[in-house]
Design a protein around this motif. Structure first.
Motif, PDB file in Angstrom:
ATOM      1  N   GLY A 219       0.842  -1.183   0.000  1.00  0.00           N
ATOM      2  CA  GLY A 219       0.000   0.000   0.000  1.00  0.00           C
ATOM      3  C   GLY A 219       0.880   1.236   0.000  1.00  0.00           C
ATOM      4  O   GLY A 219       2.043   1.193   0.434  1.00  0.00           O
ATOM      5  N   SER A 221       0.938   5.749   0.456  1.00  0.00           N
ATOM      6  CA  SER A 221       0.238   6.956   0.896  1.00  0.00           C
ATOM      7  C   SER A 221       0.796   8.155   0.146  1.00  0.00           C
ATOM      8  O   SER A 221       1.898   8.106  -0.414  1.00  0.00           O
ATOM      9  N   PHE A 227       3.600   0.771   2.702  1.00  0.00           N
ATOM     10  CA  PHE A 227       3.114  -0.193   3.684  1.00  0.00           C
ATOM     11  C   PHE A 227       3.203  -1.592   3.071  1.00  0.00           C
ATOM     12  O   PHE A 227       2.938  -1.774   1.882  1.00  0.00           O
ATOM     13  N   LEU A 267      -3.990  -3.853   1.120  1.00  0.00           N
ATOM     14  CA  LEU A 267      -3.756  -2.687   1.966  1.00  0.00           C
ATOM     15  C   LEU A 267      -4.202  -1.450   1.193  1.00  0.00           C
ATOM     16  O   LEU A 267      -3.925  -1.319   0.006  1.00  0.00           O
ATOM     17  N   GLN A 268      -4.871  -0.529   1.884  1.00  0.00           N
ATOM     18  CA  GLN A 268      -5.320   0.707   1.244  1.00  0.00           C
ATOM     19  C   GLN A 268      -5.232   1.853   2.241  1.00  0.00           C
ATOM     20  O   GLN A 268      -5.808   1.793   3.327  1.00  0.00           O
ATOM     21  N   TRP A 269      -4.508   2.898   1.856  1.00  0.00           N
ATOM     22  CA  TRP A 269      -4.362   4.057   2.728  1.00  0.00           C
ATOM     23  C   TRP A 269      -5.558   4.979   2.558  1.00  0.00           C
ATOM     24  O   TRP A 269      -5.963   5.301   1.443  1.00  0.00           O
ATOM     25  N   CYS A 275      -5.800   6.469   8.258  1.00  0.00           N
ATOM     26  CA  CYS A 275      -5.762   5.070   8.681  1.00  0.00           C
ATOM     27  C   CYS A 275      -5.436   4.172   7.495  1.00  0.00           C
ATOM     28  O   CYS A 275      -5.536   4.579   6.331  1.00  0.00           O
ATOM     29  N   LEU A 276      -5.051   2.948   7.797  1.00  0.00           N
ATOM     30  CA  LEU A 276      -4.758   1.945   6.778  1.00  0.00           C
ATOM     31  C   LEU A 276      -5.784   0.835   6.861  1.00  0.00           C
ATOM     32  O   LEU A 276      -5.986   0.246   7.923  1.00  0.00           O
TER      33      LEU A 276
END
Length: 441
Positions: A219, A221, A227, A267-269, A275-276
């Motif tokens: 992920g 950001s 991430f 995973l996604q920001w 938040c993740l």
């Protein structure tokens, strides 16, 4: 600007072009012409009031016309690849892309091309690049394509299985891979998209020691953090965080009891909530888990699991999830009901399946790929078998469907650079979908 007069003469490869500073300013400040006319740039005319550029004059004529009219007309005697090479020199690739296809709209997408021979039978992922290119991961290899769909040297990971791949920028790709037992050569690395060269490795440090680990889902950001779900041999299970610029580990969220952060599938920001989203689903685990992690407080602020919930006789489970901050919800998908939604404002979240967002009718084929989700510019996309459905509006109503007649089920798709890329499972092919350019009036 440092140039007072508007008319200007350019000698490009021995051919004289007369235009205006106003026209060249359409190239933008990040172009060669933007630099030429910047007050801080030492722009000098020669004695004949001409500026000499040692490049191809035929291509420059096409690019100058593009700056004048916004329209791209390529003569038959000029190869498109040559024109794009010249556009790269002048910093005009974005102008060519904008002229070749319109602003992305899922309801107006048209199939433009299929690329054969990549991801033979075991495609892991396809990821759209920020400039209209893409990369395809399968087995221990990643094939990289620029926006002209010219293939760059492939990236080989020496028999390490690729788990995920993502773009940092048009020139750099992050790849996560399995750690081979006893070898300590897995984890995550930064590679050049043009040469395939390994530029740096992202290490996990625990108790002041560098650890071997398997990196899974990735992920990114907007503040240049990476991430990755991490699974090591001792206590390094959870989500690692690295700085994109320095490559240094800056944080680690260790896995609480009963959750599966180290095995995460997605995973996604979430920029607005800081938040993740971490999601893990069957068959990687017996149950599906979705949670939001707040790294500032080192805790989960929202979570959902189907543990204890009844599962239908045909084993229908959540197969993908995507957070939609504007709607304060998470969208999930399974093989039959279509799209379901969970309210992020409710701590006792449950899935509300939407009757208006049904993906398909009838029986699933025996070897269907799991559905995938994407959100782009207010439109929701979901793959199912050999098609991709587009949903719009506050109720996410099905508005169009993208479908090809060959290639088999879609195992992954990705949107970026004003293109949609769909990777098929059977015929060794990925498709490119583009929005047609507006008509010339």
């Amino acid at each position: 600007m440092g140039i007072q007069k508007d008319r200007i003469r350019l000698n490009v490869g021995g051919k004289i072009f007369e235009t205006t500073v106003t026209t060249l300013a359409n190239a933008g400040r990040n172009s060669l012409f933007g630099a030429m006319f910047d007050d801080n740039w030492n722009f000098q005319f020669n004695n004949s009031d001409e500026y000499f550029i040692d490049r191809n004059p035929d291509c420059f004529a096409v690019l100058l016309d593009l700056l004048r009219t916004g329209e791209l007309c390529i003569p038959a005697n000029i190869p498109e690849k040559l024109l794009c090479r010249e556009a790269l020199f002048y910093g005009l690739l974005d102008h060519i892309r904008s002229a070749k296809w319109g602003q992305f709209d899922g309801n107006r997408l048209r199939h433009s091309k299929s690329v054969m021979g990549r991801a033979p039978g075991d495609g892991t992922a396809i990821r759209a690049g920020p400039d209209g290119g893409c990369c395809v991961a399968h087995g221990s290899m990643v094939h990289v394509y620029d926006w002209m769909l010219e293939e760059h040297p492939p990236i080989h990971l020496d028999y390490q299985r690729v788990n995920d791949v993502g773009w940092i920028d048009p020139g750099n790709i992050v790849i996560s891979a399995c750690e081979r037992l006893g070898r300590g050569d897995g984890g995550m690395g930064l590679f050049s998209s043009s040469t395939g060269e390994l530029r740096s490795k992202f290490q996990v440090t625990h108790d002041n020691q560098v650890k071997s680990y398997t990196a899974g889902a990735l992920g990114f950001s907007s503040d240049y953090r990476i991430f990755a779900s991490c699974k090591g041999r001792s206590n390094e299970y959870g989500i690692g965080v690295w700085d994109q610029i320095t490559g240094k580990q800056i944080d680690f969220f260790y896995e609480p009891s009963g959750w599966s952060l180290g095995d995460a599938d997605k995973l996604q920001w979430l920029q607005g909530t800081n938040c993740l989203m971490v999601a893990t689903w069957f068959p990687r685990k017996d149950n599906c888990y979705i949670s939001l992690l707040d790294f500032r407080e080192k805790r989960m602020v929202w979570s959902w699991s189907d543990m204890g919930a009844p599962v239908t006789a045909d084993g229908r489970r959540v197969r993908d999830a995507i957070a939609m901050e504007e709607n304060s919800s998470i969208c999930v998908v399974n093989e039959y009901e279509g799209l379901g939604f969970m309210d992020l404002r409710s701590r006792a979240a449950s899935v509300r399946w939407s009757s208006r967002s049904r993906l398909m009718e009838g029986k699933m084929p025996d070897e269907a790929c799991y559905p995938k989700l994407a959100l782009h510019e207010g439109q929701l996309f979901s793959s199912m078998n050999d098609s991709i459905s587009v949903f719009c509006g506050p109720d996410w109503v099905l508005t169009s469907r993208l479908r090809r007649s060959y290639g088999g089920s879609i195992c992954d798709f990705s949107i970026g650079g004003d293109r949609l890329f769909a990777l098929h499972s059977e015929e060794n092919v990925f498709d490119i979908w583009e929005t047609p350019s507006p008509p010339i009036i």
